[in-house]
Enzyme design. Sequence first.
Site, short mmCIF file in Angstrom:
data_model
loop_
_atom_site.label_atom_id
_atom_site.label_comp_id
_atom_site.label_asym_id
_atom_site.label_seq_id
_atom_site.Cartn_x
_atom_site.Cartn_y
_atom_site.Cartn_z
N SER A 1 0.85 -1.10 0.18
CA SER A 1 0.11 -0.08 0.12
C SER A 1 0.90 1.38 -0.08
O SER A 1 1.70 1.36 0.70
CB SER A 1 -0.79 -0.01 1.20
OG SER A 1 -1.66 1.36 1.20
N GLY A 2 0.70 1.90 -0.91
CA GLY A 2 1.42 3.49 -0.99
C GLY A 2 2.47 3.31 -1.80
O GLY A 2 3.38 4.18 -1.97
N THR B 1 -1.52 2.51 -8.03
CA THR B 1 -2.49 3.26 -8.75
C THR B 1 -1.95 4.46 -9.75
O THR B 1 -2.36 4.68 -10.80
CB THR B 1 -3.49 3.94 -7.83
OG1 THR B 1 -4.17 2.84 -7.09
CG2 THR B 1 -4.74 4.72 -8.37
N ASN C 1 -1.41 5.54 3.28
CA ASN C 1 -1.42 6.10 1.97
C ASN C 1 -2.64 6.93 1.86
O ASN C 1 -3.79 6.78 2.28
CB ASN C 1 -1.67 5.10 0.90
CG ASN C 1 -1.75 5.48 -0.59
OD1 ASN C 1 -1.84 6.78 -0.84
ND2 ASN C 1 -2.07 4.64 -1.87
N SER D 1 -5.26 5.71 -0.74
CA SER D 1 -5.28 4.24 -0.85
C SER D 1 -6.53 3.60 -1.51
O SER D 1 -7.74 3.84 -1.32
CB SER D 1 -5.12 3.53 0.56
OG SER D 1 -4.88 2.14 0.51
N SER D 2 -6.24 2.53 -2.25
CA SER D 2 -7.42 1.89 -3.12
C SER D 2 -7.96 0.79 -2.03
O SER D 2 -7.07 0.12 -1.60
CB SER D 2 -6.80 1.01 -4.47
OG SER D 2 -6.09 2.05 -5.26
N GLY E 1 -2.65 -2.87 -2.18
CA GLY E 1 -1.22 -3.59 -1.71
C GLY E 1 -1.22 -4.45 -0.63
O GLY E 1 -2.29 -4.16 0.42
N GLU F 1 -0.82 -4.93 3.05
CA GLU F 1 -0.71 -4.11 4.13
C GLU F 1 -0.64 -4.70 5.55
O GLU F 1 -1.41 -5.68 5.97
CB GLU F 1 -1.75 -3.04 4.21
CG GLU F 1 -3.25 -3.58 4.32
CD GLU F 1 -4.40 -2.41 3.83
OE1 GLU F 1 -3.86 -1.44 3.26
OE2 GLU F 1 -5.35 -2.63 4.07
N1 LIG Z 1 5.39 8.13 -9.76
C1 LIG Z 1 5.06 8.82 -8.93
N2 LIG Z 1 5.50 10.09 -9.22
C2 LIG Z 1 5.37 10.96 -7.93
N3 LIG Z 1 4.46 10.44 -6.85
C3 LIG Z 1 4.08 9.24 -6.81
C4 LIG Z 1 4.19 8.44 -7.79
N4 LIG Z 1 3.62 7.23 -7.51
C5 LIG Z 1 3.11 7.23 -6.32
N5 LIG Z 1 3.36 8.65 -6.09
C6 LIG Z 1 2.65 9.16 -4.52
O1 LIG Z 1 2.61 8.06 -3.62
C7 LIG Z 1 0.93 7.98 -3.49
C8 LIG Z 1 0.39 6.77 -3.23
O2 LIG Z 1 0.54 6.12 -4.63
P1 LIG Z 1 -0.76 5.19 -4.93
O3 LIG Z 1 -1.88 5.70 -4.58
O4 LIG Z 1 -0.43 4.76 -6.37
O5 LIG Z 1 -0.28 3.81 -4.25
P2 LIG Z 1 -0.83 2.29 -4.18
O6 LIG Z 1 0.13 1.40 -4.47
O7 LIG Z 1 -2.04 2.44 -5.21
O8 LIG Z 1 -1.35 2.09 -2.81
P3 LIG Z 1 -2.79 1.20 -2.32
O9 LIG Z 1 -2.36 -0.18 -2.20
O10 LIG Z 1 -2.89 1.77 -1.05
O11 LIG Z 1 -3.84 1.76 -3.25
C9 LIG Z 1 0.51 8.88 -4.33
O12 LIG Z 1 -0.70 9.30 -3.90
C10 LIG Z 1 1.51 9.95 -4.84
O13 LIG Z 1 1.48 11.14 -3.92
MG LIG Z 2 -4.03 2.02 -5.05
#
Ligand SMILES: Nc1ncnc2c1ncn2[C@@H]1O[C@H](COP(=O)(O)OP(=O)(O)OP(=O)(O)O)[C@@H](O)[C@H]1O
Ligand SMILES: [Mg+2]
Length: 1012
Positions: free
Chosen positions: A130-131, A135, A180, A183-184, A404, A406
């Site tokens: 997660s994070g 996404t 996050n 977070s999805s 992800g 967690e």
């Molecule tokens: N390529 C990137 N460039 C800049 N910031 C990023 C990037 N990828 C992720 N982030 C930052 O990290 C945060 C978390 O990313 P994201 O929501 O994609 O995580 P996730 O893997 O989908 O987590 P979850 O499993 O909780 O959904 C984003 O809101 C953003 O602030």
């Molecule tokens: Mg996500």
Amino acid sequence: MRQSYRLGQYKQIALGHGQCCLDLEGALIARDRVGIQDFVLLDAHNSETAFLDNLKKRFTEDLIYTYIGTLLISVNPYKELDIYTKKQMDLYMGVNFFELPPHIYALADNVYHTMLSEANNNFILISGESGAGKTEASKKILQYYAVSCPSSTLLDTVRDRMLMSNPVLEAFGNAKTMKNDNSSRFGKYMDIQFDCQGDAVGGHILSYLLEKSRVVHQNHGERNFHIFYQLVEGGEEDLLRHLGLEKDTKRYSYLVQGECSNVSSINDKNDWKTVKNALSVIDFDANDIEHLFGIIASVLHLGNVHFDGDTKGYATLNTNAALRWLLGIHVQVLHEALTFRKIEAKSEEVLSPFTVDHAIYARDALAKAIYGRAFTWLVNRINESLENKDSGRKTVIGLLDIYGFEVFSVNSFEQFCINYCNEKLQQLFIQLTLKAEQEEYEAEGIGWEPVQFFNNKIICDLVEEKHRGIISVLDEECMRPGDATDLTFLDKLEEKMGNHPHFVTYKLADKKTRKSLERGDFRLLHYAGEVTYCVVGFIDKNNDLLYKNIKDVMRLSKNPIIQQCFPATEGDSRRRPETVATQFKNSLLRLTEILTAKEAWYVRCLKSNDNKQPGKFDEVLVRHQVKYLGLMEHLRVRRAGFAYRRRYEVFLKRYKALCPATWPHWKGVPSDGVEKLVQHLGYQPDEYKMGKTKIFIRYARTLFATEDAFEICKHELGKQKRTQKRHFNFFSYIISMFIKGYITRREAKTTDNSEYLAFVRQSYLNRLKDNLPKTVLDKTTWLTPPPVMTETSEILRQLHTRMMVRKYVRGITPQKKAQLQQKVVTSGIFKGKKDSYPSSIAVPFVDTRINEQDINMRVLQTIRHERIKYSVPVVKYDRNGFKPRPRQLILTQAAVYLVEEAKIKQRVDYVSLKGASLSNLGDSVMILHVALNDPKQKGDMILQCDHLFEALTKLAMIANKQNNIKVVQGSIKFEIQAGKEGGVDFSVGQEPMIYKGKNGHLMVVAPRIKSR
Ligand SMILES: Nc1ncnc2c1ncn2[C@@H]1O[C@H](COP(=O)(O)OP(=O)(O)OP(=O)(O)O)[C@@H](O)[C@H]1O
Ligand SMILES: [Mg+2]
């Protein structure tokens, strides 16, 4: 460097001896400056430390992407990087994977082109905790396709809807957690459908297990789903009034439990606008929007329904205020449904009152059900707007962005499901890469050095195995009669899993471990690490029961979305609905089936630190993720084995143009064709192996060099094809113009016939050039011109004649010139007048016909002073009796003499010479007329001369008598003497004759001349 020469070599094969335009080595050298771009090139590929060093080195340079072959590792930078611009997208479009620095766009582009060239289905599995950035990665991929795929108005709609589905689903399905801020809280698998031209023509989304418990409960520091805050903070006054909401999130008990409704990284007001706009792009009309937000508001109102206990402890509602806003259902009916349970006993229904706790439970269950079902409705509605109804063949790229792995301080049923899901995906990854890799080598008969890797199947089995796994035990507890509780469930687990190496509880643990466990916990040793789960709530959440009378009440709602979410048919089945965990397990099974039918690509997202801090690289945290994501093992497999393999048919079909022996068709067995092909390309023995059905290529670079060569070759072939087509078009144009031109050739010049006429002109000129008359006198061979060339032809003919004349004239001697001048005079006098003239033309004139030594001396002595100009033998006919007598006719500068041996028989000076007459026929008789003013002068001379034209021409020129020579028809009168005339009659006969006629005239019979 060896590879760079090889690359050049492949390209030369493709180009003939053309230039190399791409430089793979350039990219490889660039890698060294900023760490290694592809771990496959890492020298110490077994060293975890070297692996981490490389990641860190790159991360500190803001290089967040690194490859292991075609697997992309992405490290979350927690800051905006300038690498997602349109310019960057353009840079990566259609470029080979390894030519540019690693990027999510390179992967997206590679998947897209693989799909197009191999016409197969693909999916990109984005994983990480997660994070970690899953996404974000999936959004970047979608944005890349939105820009790079061909577009049209229709496709733009599909594209916009696909893009806009993201903010909507994130608003309803994402929330701030401790890990996050976005977070999805649901799993998402999205198929992007492409037609055979590569246009994105539709899409379909599958959603997985929304974390509904969040609707009614949030841990400290966490929020409910974004949409609640967006509506309350951003909603327009009118809308809020209509929904009975106040513009204050603190007023709603479902929004305050985490005590963090305001988050600095989130702007709910702006997000509200984005979502509203996105909804309209996805084709939601005002009614849909009103009903959807009516539901969101109802959930908030429901959360504000509070119960008091009466004297018996039963739940009562002291105010119906909140119920007013609930989905257009009668307040009293709702009131009853929230405080009583309807029990069906035999033939009657009994109402059993709820305790306060029970009522709260029922209320929350309803809120979760409403929200959960509305979310499912929303996904379906988005799918309708993305649906492509065309039945044509499509290929897809699937994007899997699922919650992800967690670990929180307290982990519940939701974390259990989420982590199980990650366990399954890891298993899939292992199956598709590591295990499948080994098995394939074995099946293909290729030698394999076993690579040790951790297979997490044992944990998957622990969770999901039928009758024995944790889910089965939980389901049994949920369904068994009697008082099943979370603790009895834990007991059962301990009973069944007692000896499992990945399972431990307080009771089962050794002393040391026990310290970190509570009595109500169980701990799983996941592939990604240990997670301790608190059993509280497992039974309830798994049952997810909603009392029947509450469902019945929902059906009374006037909100059409709610009506669809609670269909009348739902309660019909007597069978118990599947539990949540079992439903989830089955949906993951279906997902696995969907994915295994496609070609897999991987993005592994890593979290750089736990504090969302830009630029911080927490080595311990990253090392842990590298370990549990199996990245080192993946690298080892890549290094031990071959980077690429393809079925012989596919490989040959793609690259056959690179080898003369296989192009355009290989008639033999495909594997032989491939062998020929790679030998022609100069593959070294260590670079490839021939399996049973596939070729295995060890280095990606070998393949990419081949691919480059192919691209260039394709370009060349395309050029040839285009040239052929251009020629074909040109010829068919020429033919049609020719036909049109021919039809209109006699008309004035138009666009239709101008080309044809030009062709006719050119063709005539070409033919004329080869058929010109060779001599001045050749008047017959001039080519007949086409009508369009008549005038030109005449000009050319004259020019040519003049040119030939000039050439001829330049080539002649002074004597010849003099002769010709005489001939010109002859022509002036006789041409077209006397029959024998044409045959005389070719006979050259001579200076004289009698040499001086043949003229009598005495004559010579007498006339020499007058200078003899010409002499010719003649036959003189007497003027009386016409007796023929041979004589010499001598022309001097002053007079004409008729001589017989030494005697000058007659002298006529030119002054006295009146002229000459002759017939128009073919005879050779001439009469020289003499002026008879002198009595001594004899009469006219009647002469026959074999060189008639020559003699008369000389006479005309010497005596200047050109105008005094007459060509006469019929007969000529002559003077015998002054006052006495005679006549000569001319006629044509069989035989030439000269005789005296009965009429006393000289009769001259001329031969018949045919050409007349
Ligand atoms: N390529 C990137 N460039 C800049 N910031 C990023 C990037 N990828 C992720 N982030 C930052 O990290 C945060 C978390 O990313 P994201 O929501 O994609 O995580 P996730 O893997 O989908 O987590 P979850 O499993 O909780 O959904 C984003 O809101 C953003 O602030
Ligand atoms: Mg996500």
